[in-house]
Write an enzyme that holds these catalytic residues in place. Structure first.
Site, PDB file in Angstrom:
ATOM      1  N   THR A 199       0.823  -1.208   0.000  1.00 36.74           N
ATOM      2  CA  THR A 199       0.000   0.000   0.000  1.00 36.74           C
ATOM      3  C   THR A 199       0.858   1.259   0.000  1.00 36.74           C
ATOM      4  O   THR A 199       0.699   2.134  -0.857  1.00 36.74           O
ATOM      5  CB  THR A 199      -0.916   0.001   1.234  1.00 36.74           C
ATOM      6  OG1 THR A 199      -1.672  -1.211   1.229  1.00 36.74           O
ATOM      7  CG2 THR A 199      -1.866   1.172   1.218  1.00 36.74           C
ATOM      8  N   ALA A 240      12.766  19.698  -4.516  1.00 37.77           N
ATOM      9  CA  ALA A 240      14.035  18.997  -4.301  1.00 37.77           C
ATOM     10  C   ALA A 240      15.192  19.675  -5.024  1.00 37.77           C
ATOM     11  O   ALA A 240      16.355  19.453  -4.703  1.00 37.77           O
ATOM     12  CB  ALA A 240      13.920  17.544  -4.779  1.00 37.77           C
ATOM     13  N   ARG A 276       6.899 -10.277  -5.311  1.00 41.92           N
ATOM     14  CA  ARG A 276       5.715 -10.635  -6.080  1.00 41.92           C
ATOM     15  C   ARG A 276       5.847 -10.148  -7.533  1.00 41.92           C
ATOM     16  O   ARG A 276       6.500  -9.152  -7.807  1.00 41.92           O
ATOM     17  CB  ARG A 276       4.467  -9.995  -5.462  1.00 41.92           C
ATOM     18  CG  ARG A 276       4.158 -10.531  -4.080  1.00 41.92           C
ATOM     19  CD  ARG A 276       3.143  -9.645  -3.384  1.00 41.92           C
ATOM     20  NE  ARG A 276       3.696  -8.327  -3.116  1.00 41.92           N
ATOM     21  CZ  ARG A 276       3.019  -7.338  -2.535  1.00 41.92           C
ATOM     22  NH1 ARG A 276       1.761  -7.523  -2.197  1.00 41.92           N
ATOM     23  NH2 ARG A 276       3.587  -6.182  -2.310  1.00 41.92           N
ATOM     24  N   VAL A 291       5.185   7.909  12.407  1.00 43.98           N
ATOM     25  CA  VAL A 291       4.237   8.349  13.437  1.00 43.98           C
ATOM     26  C   VAL A 291       3.251   9.325  12.803  1.00 43.98           C
ATOM     27  O   VAL A 291       3.657  10.275  12.126  1.00 43.98           O
ATOM     28  CB  VAL A 291       4.949   9.059  14.604  1.00 43.98           C
ATOM     29  CG1 VAL A 291       3.938   9.485  15.681  1.00 43.98           C
ATOM     30  CG2 VAL A 291       6.020   8.173  15.206  1.00 43.98           C
ATOM     31  N   GLU A 317      -7.127  -4.945  10.442  1.00 42.03           N
ATOM     32  CA  GLU A 317      -6.571  -6.100   9.746  1.00 42.03           C
ATOM     33  C   GLU A 317      -7.253  -7.388  10.202  1.00 42.03           C
ATOM     34  O   GLU A 317      -7.920  -7.426  11.235  1.00 42.03           O
ATOM     35  CB  GLU A 317      -5.066  -6.170  10.000  1.00 42.03           C
ATOM     36  CG  GLU A 317      -4.411  -4.876   9.547  1.00 42.03           C
ATOM     37  CD  GLU A 317      -2.914  -4.996   9.377  1.00 42.03           C
ATOM     38  OE1 GLU A 317      -2.435  -6.072   8.967  1.00 42.03           O
ATOM     39  OE2 GLU A 317      -2.234  -4.002   9.643  1.00 42.03           O
ATOM     40  N   LYS A 375       4.811   3.866  18.355  1.00 41.08           N
ATOM     41  CA  LYS A 375       4.800   5.285  17.996  1.00 41.08           C
ATOM     42  C   LYS A 375       5.127   6.174  19.183  1.00 41.08           C
ATOM     43  O   LYS A 375       5.895   7.135  19.045  1.00 41.08           O
ATOM     44  CB  LYS A 375       3.444   5.644  17.381  1.00 41.08           C
ATOM     45  CG  LYS A 375       3.231   4.963  16.023  1.00 41.08           C
ATOM     46  CD  LYS A 375       1.779   5.083  15.579  1.00 41.08           C
ATOM     47  CE  LYS A 375       1.540   4.441  14.221  1.00 41.08           C
ATOM     48  NZ  LYS A 375       0.093   4.331  13.911  1.00 41.08           N
TER      49      LYS A 375
END
Lengths: 396, 396
Positions: free
Chosen positions: B11, B31, B44, B127, B185, B200
């Protein structure tokens, strides 16, 4: 060891000196070397100050001292502050400020001098007092196209509105109380009429959208026209009235910015930003929405932001922080009156209700309150036509 | 042009690639040069991905390619992620991560390698997802002695509690719904039992207080024991139940950190941080209190923070960002059980009411609810003595 000078020893300037003394060790750890206040420039005598021995009156001593590498400008206004900032930057010294009026009006010029001299001009404290907002925008949201920024940017007006809402006290009475408590100045115009918030939203717009937005060129409306009737009506409909500075980018790339009272649904977190506190929302295309909340003014919170910038300037002495924005051509700023929004309207008489396209209508002692469909200010005025308009505010 | 590699194309990793594509121009501007994803390392096959041509399986290609100067680690966990991070840093590449588990457990070691190699190890996304919090703490609050940090650090548990409070749905039912919606989950243990929040709060404590806080060494309590009875009682008393990670510095310099459900007065802004959103409060001795609010997880918000760190790493290629903390000796961490706090207690039977020193007491169907005076967990347990304790939570 790094020597700095503080210009203007008022509330913020003395807070800067105090915080540097008090957190000496922590600050040395952060900066990598000790930071020492060598001069404080002020025209007043302060024989009782613990910093009296460093007090001088002549800025040119600072200007010509090669030992001073960072200058803190906490004079305020755009006269001496502008002159001394120009001269300090031109002399190759970084300048840190809390002076939103100067940054909003002359930031473009001063950043250009800083760039030319390869020094820093930093102003985290100019918006939101101690709240980290400039650095997050310029460093943490760099992966985002920022669409919109808005916030409660003035603690005085937020204090007044909070008390009007909580206690049903009228504006004049709360203002007098705020003046007595030191939350409002003897001449409250800059706060109450929205000019302070205008400077801050222009600085945020400059940084978020990259084009200079002139505080003289935007629409500004303050809170002196807000009555308890509207506070009450808004409350009954699930809204609070807050003064917002707001800026966003249009699909065609133009930017609009303005200051005005808004009705905010009490479902939004920012409607809970009360008292003298500030809250700023930034919306980015990757991040979504983010809110920053804290003390938007005050001696120590503002000093916290100034000193953090001093530390940053010390750490970046060999490398300029790349913040800045471009001049704007005449077409870059869109008039807020042309932007469609939902409105709260209170009126007597007969507006064109069909054109108002109201989502809600309230009857109230011979008056009507409408929560309209999405209209520009011009469309709204046309729809209100001959009606006797008692109040109209945007809805966030 | 700067070449980067992304390790782990789940993700967050795919979000990073997307945001870099989508905001290419803005990112290059920030940048100072274009950022190009040269490799994506995943075991994968993803023939249908627009990034399929850059997909490789062998990390050593990245490790040995001198063109790759920044590596994004979005693998998660502490196995391959730890090995590849060590190897990338050792090969002189900066590493950016969203992996809180790795930073909390091995940050000290990895920052030491980064320091030795004069590269950056950056973890803003570890965090608060997209919320800028690590940079504000390490750059904007540097003038402050930070006293305390706490927050709603886990979106899954906040979503569950928000629905329990708003709809009176029991925990099990809301958890199943959250799993169905993808907010929790299949194995929800790390979220629901507080381990994610523990990682965290340890990272925040590391940065705020400068000493390593081991997530294995702190007290952690999740939300699975929260009943609707307590949600209801708390609500009636003007409180919401929220899961907080909390850390503060004691007057003797020790640090305490823990995760536990808290009752929070609905007067505090953080009590309004609802749904999957996160909110983090930092308290500094100059700043006072500051709150940061936004999406604490999710593909694009997290990618926003990762890419901002990539930009930062690119801009600091010649200069390491000085973030880090020290190892802690055995006495640096104080047990949260020894810290006095106010408590909400629901029990049947006869506690030592005098010792509880309650500010409020409620009768409720044979049970009593006490809001106690300030007590340590040990003192509380002693005062509760033989009573049948149904629930006890700290009050913020």
């Amino acid at each position: 060891m790094v020597n700095i000078a503080i210009l203007g020893f008022g509330t913020v300037g003395s807070g800067v000196a105090e915080v540097i003394e008090e957190n000496r060790e922590r600050i040395a750890g952060s900066a990598g070397e000790e930071i020492c206040v060598k001069y404080i420039v002020d025209i007043r005598d302060m024989p009782d100050s613990p910093f009296a021995s460093r007090l001088i009156r002549d800025f040119s001593v600072v200007e010509s001292d090669p030992e001073v590498s960072v200058v803190v400008e906490t004079i305020g206004g755009t006269r001496a502050a502008l002159e001394f900032t120009r001269r300090a930057l031109s002399a190759g010294k970084s300048v840190v400020t809390s002076n939103k009026e100067l940054v909003a009006a002359h930031g473009l010029e001063l950043l250009a001098i800083a760039k030319e001299k390869n020094v820093n001009y930093l102003f985290e404290a100019s918006v939101g007092g101690g709240i980290p907002i400039i650095s997050p925008i310029t460093q943490c949201l760099t992966a985002n196209e920022i669409d919109e920024v808005y916030g409660i940017l003035n603690g005085t007006t937020n204090y007044i509105l909070t008390r009007m809402i909580a206690e049903g006290c009228p504006f004049d009475e709360v203002l007098r109380e705020a003046q007595r408590l030191g939350y409002a100045e003897a001449d409250p115009t800059a706060d109450v009429e929205g000019y302070d918030a205008a400077r801050k939203i222009c600085i945020l717009a400059d940084l978020c959208f990259g084009k200079n937005v002139d505080p003289e060129a935007i629409r500004v409306e303050g809170i002196s026209g807000i009555s308890l009737t509207d506070v009450d009506c808004a409350g009954g409909l699930g809204y609070k009235i807050k003064l917002l500075g707001r800026a966003y980018r249009l699909p065609d790339g133009r930017v609009t910015a303005y200051v005005a009272p808004h009705l905010i649904s009490d479902k939004y977190l920012i409607s809970r930003v009360d008292g003298v506190m500030n809250g700023i929302v930034v919306h980015g295309n990757a991040l979504g929405e983010c809110l920053f909340y804290g003390a938007g003014a005050g001696k120590r919170p503002t000093a916290s932001a100034v000193v953090a910038d001093v530390i940053d300037a010390v750490k970046h002495r060999q490398r300029r922080r790349t913040i800045g924005w471009e001049p704007a051509d005449g077409n870059a700023l869109a008039d807020a009156r042309d932007m469609a929004t939902f409105w709260y309207v209170r009126c007597a008489g007969s507006p064109d209700v069909r054109a108002l396209n109201p989502r809600r209508t309230l009857e109230r002692g011979g008056e009507r309150v409408y929560l309209t469909g999405s209209l520009t200010a011009r469309e709204l005025d046309a729809a209100l036509g001959p009606a006797d308009v008692r109040a109209k505010f945007r809805i966030l």
